[in-house]
Design a protein around this motif. Structure first.
Motif, PDB file in Angstrom:
ATOM      1  N   ALA A 171     -23.851 -18.890  -4.809  1.00 49.31           N
ATOM      2  CA  ALA A 171     -24.608 -17.796  -5.430  1.00 49.31           C
ATOM      3  C   ALA A 171     -24.202 -16.431  -4.899  1.00 49.31           C
ATOM      4  CB  ALA A 171     -26.099 -18.018  -5.207  1.00 49.31           C
ATOM      5  N   LEU A 172     -24.007 -16.322  -3.594  1.00 51.01           N
ATOM      6  CA  LEU A 172     -23.766 -15.024  -2.967  1.00 51.01           C
ATOM      7  C   LEU A 172     -22.292 -14.740  -2.717  1.00 51.01           C
ATOM      8  CD1 LEU A 172     -26.633 -15.187  -0.316  1.00 51.01           C
ATOM      9  CD2 LEU A 172     -26.702 -14.173  -2.607  1.00 51.01           C
ATOM     10  N   GLY A 173     -21.474 -15.781  -2.802  1.00 49.14           N
ATOM     11  CA  GLY A 173     -20.071 -15.637  -2.439  1.00 49.14           C
ATOM     12  C   GLY A 173     -19.876 -15.914  -0.958  1.00 49.14           C
ATOM     13  N   ALA A 174     -18.687 -16.305  -0.574  1.00 48.23           N
ATOM     14  CA  ALA A 174     -18.408 -16.626   0.826  1.00 48.23           C
ATOM     15  C   ALA A 174     -16.901 -16.670   1.030  1.00 48.23           C
ATOM     16  CB  ALA A 174     -19.023 -17.977   1.205  1.00 48.23           C
ATOM     17  N   THR A 175     -16.498 -16.600   2.270  1.00 47.26           N
ATOM     18  CA  THR A 175     -15.105 -16.805   2.650  1.00 47.26           C
ATOM     19  C   THR A 175     -15.047 -18.059   3.503  1.00 47.26           C
ATOM     20  OG1 THR A 175     -14.607 -14.435   2.598  1.00 47.26           O
ATOM     21  CG2 THR A 175     -13.095 -15.848   3.818  1.00 47.26           C
ATOM     22  N   PRO A 220      -4.795 -24.805   7.222  1.00 50.57           N
ATOM     23  CA  PRO A 220      -5.957 -24.166   6.616  1.00 50.57           C
ATOM     24  C   PRO A 220      -5.698 -22.713   6.232  1.00 50.57           C
ATOM     25  CG  PRO A 220      -6.248 -24.397   8.989  1.00 50.57           C
ATOM     26  CD  PRO A 220      -5.003 -25.126   8.653  1.00 50.57           C
ATOM     27  N   VAL A 221      -6.309 -22.294   5.121  1.00 49.10           N
ATOM     28  CA  VAL A 221      -6.234 -20.901   4.686  1.00 49.10           C
ATOM     29  C   VAL A 221      -7.638 -20.439   4.318  1.00 49.10           C
ATOM     30  CG1 VAL A 221      -3.878 -21.139   3.814  1.00 49.10           C
ATOM     31  CG2 VAL A 221      -5.800 -21.502   2.276  1.00 49.10           C
ATOM     32  N   GLU A 222      -7.857 -19.132   4.391  1.00 48.55           N
ATOM     33  CA  GLU A 222      -9.150 -18.573   3.997  1.00 48.55           C
ATOM     34  C   GLU A 222      -9.176 -18.336   2.490  1.00 48.55           C
ATOM     35  OE1 GLU A 222     -10.099 -15.095   6.220  1.00 48.55           O
ATOM     36  OE2 GLU A 222     -10.937 -16.255   7.892  1.00 48.55           O
ATOM     37  N   VAL A 223     -10.268 -18.769   1.869  1.00 49.89           N
ATOM     38  CA  VAL A 223     -10.424 -18.621   0.425  1.00 49.89           C
ATOM     39  C   VAL A 223     -11.755 -17.929   0.157  1.00 49.89           C
ATOM     40  CG1 VAL A 223     -10.715 -19.853  -1.756  1.00 49.89           C
ATOM     41  CG2 VAL A 223      -9.032 -20.648  -0.101  1.00 49.89           C
TER      42      VAL A 223
END
Length: 302
Positions: free
Chosen positions: A222-226, A235-238
């Motif tokens: 709902a709020l968005g996240a990284t 691993p990578v940040e999305v």
């Protein structure tokens, strides 16, 4: 040798379809993966789950197993394989399931029961034609390669005909391509390894693309996240966009299987799966109650 109930291992009914079996496997593989699990005997449970999936995901293996299971065997029952193993001669169909599994990943450490049913993982059988470049006296086998080795182009260790060999996996190699090891077969012939991709607890393959299902919490959707997302390269940040819904797909370009020949590199496709965490404390139940009151009973209409 004890009979194994692969359906019970995955927690599915014998009538389960392909999608249900795959979902059960992925859930249990995540739960027991030795790199992340704190469960007791996680490694052994992980191997058991992979073995069950290796059989039930393959229509021919599953049919052969169901044929044996129809004899009324139950977990723990002692069974004695006939000479040469099950489904070898004696009028039984020859399913030609001789395979070699590269060390590590989802393919290693199969039980005596599996090997008695489908053939020893350490044995390769003489080829029977149809192989690119197969000569008389050559030995053919299928080699189940972990996706990470395909991505990196690294070496894998196998045991065949009582010998331990390090096999270099060409980067981006495709299924059905053949690796030839000179004079490593029986009677001085060559060993021809036909590549297939080993089942992976995290990823699936669609052509050159890698598919990954990412569990996200309702507030993250709902709020968005990284979030950190595993890929074959690490691993990578999305970034999860706000107001994301279940089933939304995000693309990591170039993070699939690497380019090979005339095929470009694939992408990693991330599908969002929204999961509601269980409320274990009074504070967490209170937080859920606050959400209920804030959104009201008509939230589905909106």
């Amino acid at each position: 040798m004890e009979f194994k109930d692969y359906y019970a291992t995955l927690g599915v009914e014998p009538t389960a379809g392909e999608a249900e079996i795959k979902t059960a496997y992925r859930r249990l593989a995540r739960k027991y993966h030795p790199d992340v699990s704190k469960e007791k005997d996680a490694e052994e449970k992980f191997k058991a789950v992979n073995e069950a999936y290796e059989v039930l995901r393959d229509p021919q293996k599953r049919a052969a197993y169901d044929q044996l299971r129809a004899g009324g065997y139950r977990p723990g029952d002692e069974i004695r394989p006939p000479p040469g193993g099950f489904y070898r001669g004696g009028g039984q169909p020859d399913f030609d399931f001789e395979e070699i599994f590269a060390g590590g990943g989802a393919g290693g450490g199969f039980s005596d029961f599996f090997e008695s049913l489908f053939g020893r993982a350490a044995g390769a059988r003489p080829g029977r034609g149809g192989a690119p470049g197969a000569a008389r006296g050559d030995t053919r086998a299928k080699l189940a390669v972990p996706l990470k080795a395909v991505y990196e182009g690294s070496s894998v260790r196998i045991t065949v005909n009582g010998k331990t060999l390090d096999v270099r996996i060409p980067k981006g190699i495709r299924p059905r391509q053949v690796i030839r090891l000179a004079r490593q077969g029986r009677n001085g012939g060559d060993l021809l390894l036909e590549v297939e991709y080993a089942a992976d607890p995290q990823f699936e393959v669609d052509g050159r693309n890698i598919l990954y299902t990412l569990p996200v919490a309702p507030w993250e959707a709902a709020l968005g996240a990284t979030l950190n997302v595993p890929t074959l390269g690490g691993p990578v940040e999305v970034k999860i966009p706000p107001d994301s819904e279940a089933g939304r797909k995000l693309r990591l370009r170039g993070r699939g299987l690497p380019a090979t020949g005339d095929l470009p590199a694939g992408d990693q496709i991330i599908e969002l799966e929204i999961l509601a965490p269980k409320a274990h404390t009074a504070a967490q139940r209170k937080a859920y109650a606050a959400l209920r009151d804030a959104f009201g009973e008509d939230w589905r209409r909106s």
